[in-house]
Design a protein around this motif. Structure first.
Motif, PDB file in Angstrom:
ATOM      1  N   MET A  54       7.986  33.876   1.623  1.00 29.15           N
ATOM      2  CA  MET A  54       6.849  33.569   2.162  1.00 29.15           C
ATOM      3  C   MET A  54       6.602  32.210   1.967  1.00 29.15           C
ATOM      4  O   MET A  54       5.887  31.559   2.854  1.00 29.15           O
ATOM      5  CB  MET A  54       5.785  34.542   2.175  1.00 29.15           C
ATOM      6  N   ALA A  55       6.514  31.915   0.764  1.00 26.19           N
ATOM      7  CA  ALA A  55       6.061  30.608   0.294  1.00 26.19           C
ATOM      8  C   ALA A  55       6.887  29.410   0.564  1.00 26.19           C
ATOM      9  O   ALA A  55       6.234  28.273   1.030  1.00 26.19           O
ATOM     10  CB  ALA A  55       5.603  30.612  -1.103  1.00 26.19           C
ATOM     11  N   LEU A  56       8.138  29.521   0.089  1.00 25.33           N
ATOM     12  CA  LEU A  56       8.924  28.382   0.574  1.00 25.33           C
ATOM     13  C   LEU A  56      10.364  28.792   1.188  1.00 25.33           C
ATOM     14  O   LEU A  56      11.517  29.013   0.521  1.00 25.33           O
ATOM     15  CB  LEU A  56       9.333  27.761  -0.890  1.00 25.33           C
ATOM     16  N   PRO A  57      10.301  29.155   2.566  1.00 27.03           N
ATOM     17  CA  PRO A  57      11.398  29.861   3.165  1.00 27.03           C
ATOM     18  C   PRO A  57      12.557  28.793   3.374  1.00 27.03           C
ATOM     19  O   PRO A  57      13.649  29.349   3.265  1.00 27.03           O
ATOM     20  CB  PRO A  57      10.563  30.104   4.323  1.00 27.03           C
ATOM     21  N   ARG A  58      12.118  27.533   3.414  1.00 25.47           N
ATOM     22  CA  ARG A  58      13.389  26.650   3.472  1.00 25.47           C
ATOM     23  C   ARG A  58      13.998  26.376   2.133  1.00 25.47           C
ATOM     24  O   ARG A  58      15.226  26.096   2.419  1.00 25.47           O
ATOM     25  CB  ARG A  58      12.515  25.065   4.064  1.00 25.47           C
ATOM     26  N   TYR A  97       9.472  35.735   9.755  1.00 24.52           N
ATOM     27  CA  TYR A  97       7.932  36.311  10.020  1.00 24.52           C
ATOM     28  C   TYR A  97       7.018  35.668   8.884  1.00 24.52           C
ATOM     29  O   TYR A  97       5.986  35.827   8.752  1.00 24.52           O
ATOM     30  CB  TYR A  97       7.796  37.560  10.194  1.00 24.52           C
ATOM     31  N   PHE A  98       7.603  34.435   8.307  1.00 23.98           N
ATOM     32  CA  PHE A  98       6.704  34.116   7.040  1.00 23.98           C
ATOM     33  C   PHE A  98       5.326  33.596   7.704  1.00 23.98           C
ATOM     34  O   PHE A  98       4.371  33.599   7.057  1.00 23.98           O
ATOM     35  CB  PHE A  98       7.524  33.066   6.425  1.00 23.98           C
ATOM     36  N   ALA A 103      -0.448  34.517   6.901  1.00 21.68           N
ATOM     37  CA  ALA A 103      -1.783  34.626   7.624  1.00 21.68           C
ATOM     38  C   ALA A 103      -2.468  35.826   7.161  1.00 21.68           C
ATOM     39  O   ALA A 103      -3.830  35.823   7.248  1.00 21.68           O
ATOM     40  CB  ALA A 103      -1.713  34.253   9.168  1.00 21.68           C
ATOM     41  N   LEU A 104      -1.909  36.692   6.776  1.00 22.39           N
ATOM     42  CA  LEU A 104      -2.431  38.024   6.375  1.00 22.39           C
ATOM     43  C   LEU A 104      -3.445  37.773   5.012  1.00 22.39           C
ATOM     44  O   LEU A 104      -3.085  37.207   4.250  1.00 22.39           O
ATOM     45  CB  LEU A 104      -1.351  38.983   6.214  1.00 22.39           C
ATOM     46  N   ILE A 107      -4.839  42.212   1.076  1.00 21.24           N
ATOM     47  CA  ILE A 107      -4.543  43.751   1.263  1.00 21.24           C
ATOM     48  C   ILE A 107      -3.668  43.932   2.338  1.00 21.24           C
ATOM     49  O   ILE A 107      -2.792  44.915   2.172  1.00 21.24           O
ATOM     50  CB  ILE A 107      -5.834  44.355   1.595  1.00 21.24           C
ATOM     51  N   GLN A 108      -3.552  43.339   3.303  1.00 21.77           N
ATOM     52  CA  GLN A 108      -2.416  43.409   4.544  1.00 21.77           C
ATOM     53  C   GLN A 108      -1.277  43.050   3.990  1.00 21.77           C
ATOM     54  O   GLN A 108      -0.169  43.896   4.033  1.00 21.77           O
ATOM     55  CB  GLN A 108      -2.725  42.524   5.637  1.00 21.77           C
ATOM     56  N   GLN A 109      -1.097  42.077   3.220  1.00 25.60           N
ATOM     57  CA  GLN A 109       0.102  41.948   2.362  1.00 25.60           C
ATOM     58  C   GLN A 109       0.787  42.735   1.570  1.00 25.60           C
ATOM     59  O   GLN A 109       1.779  43.029   1.592  1.00 25.60           O
ATOM     60  CB  GLN A 109       0.129  40.373   1.699  1.00 25.60           C
ATOM     61  N   SER A 110      -0.301  43.554   0.745  1.00 25.03           N
ATOM     62  CA  SER A 110      -0.090  44.471   0.025  1.00 25.03           C
ATOM     63  C   SER A 110       0.542  45.750   0.541  1.00 25.03           C
ATOM     64  O   SER A 110       1.631  46.471   0.201  1.00 25.03           O
ATOM     65  CB  SER A 110      -1.131  44.913  -0.808  1.00 25.03           C
TER      66      SER A 110
END
Length: 168
Positions: A54-58, A97-98, A103-104, A107-110
């Protein structure tokens, strides 16, 4: 020329830091799975891999998923490639979908991580044919625990990433 060298050094420190956190999380997961003799273990490596995707997809690529999966397969003495396949699939979905996942809210990421952990554990249990009533309770407990641990892992890795990779 110095900008190029700074970018190269920064990129090397990012790769080093990603590898270090994945190796550390793999050892923690192996230690906890050997310490607590449950069928279902807390997938710390998976959650760290989700964070980096999520943080560094590349920068993470699929190489780190292969490496982490092979190391878990070897150290946990299960069929070679079972974690690799799941890590590659989850890494692909997370990288695909990163933008949406970033953007979540936390809580939604959890909830997303808990669903991924649940699917991951169910596939591993089906693959090894170890499903019974006691394992279902462990599976639910690990899923809920991973949802509560996700904000800690996310916050810790984000703080460390910002501190050690961007403040050189």
């Amino acid at each position: 020329m110095t900008e190029y060298l700074d970018k190269k050094n920064n990129l090397l420190s990012i790769y080093f830091f990603i590898g270090l956190t994945l190796i550390l999380s793999t050892f923690l997961e192996i230690y906890f799975s050997n310490f607590f003799k449950f069928y279902v273990s807390l997938p710390i490596t998976l959650m760290v891999l989700i964070y980096w995707n999520m943080a560094l997809p590349r920068n993470i690529g699929l190489f780190w998923a292969l490496l982490a999966g092979f190391s878990l397969d070897v150290f946990q003495e299960i069929y070679l490639g079972s974690h690799v396949f799941l890590f590659l699939l989850i890494s692909y979905i997370t990288q695909r979908y990163f933008h949406r996942l970033r953007a979540l809210f936390t809580i939604q990421q959890s909830i997303f991580v808990a669903i991924i952990v649940l699917i991951y554990q169910i596939i591993l249990l089906i693959f090894f044919s170890k499903i019974n009533h006691e394992i279902i309770f462990e599976l639910i407990g690990v899923t809920i625990l991973s949802a509560f641990i996700w904000p800690i892992i996310y916050g810790l890795l984000r703080t460390l990433r910002i501190r050690f990779t961007y403040n050189n």
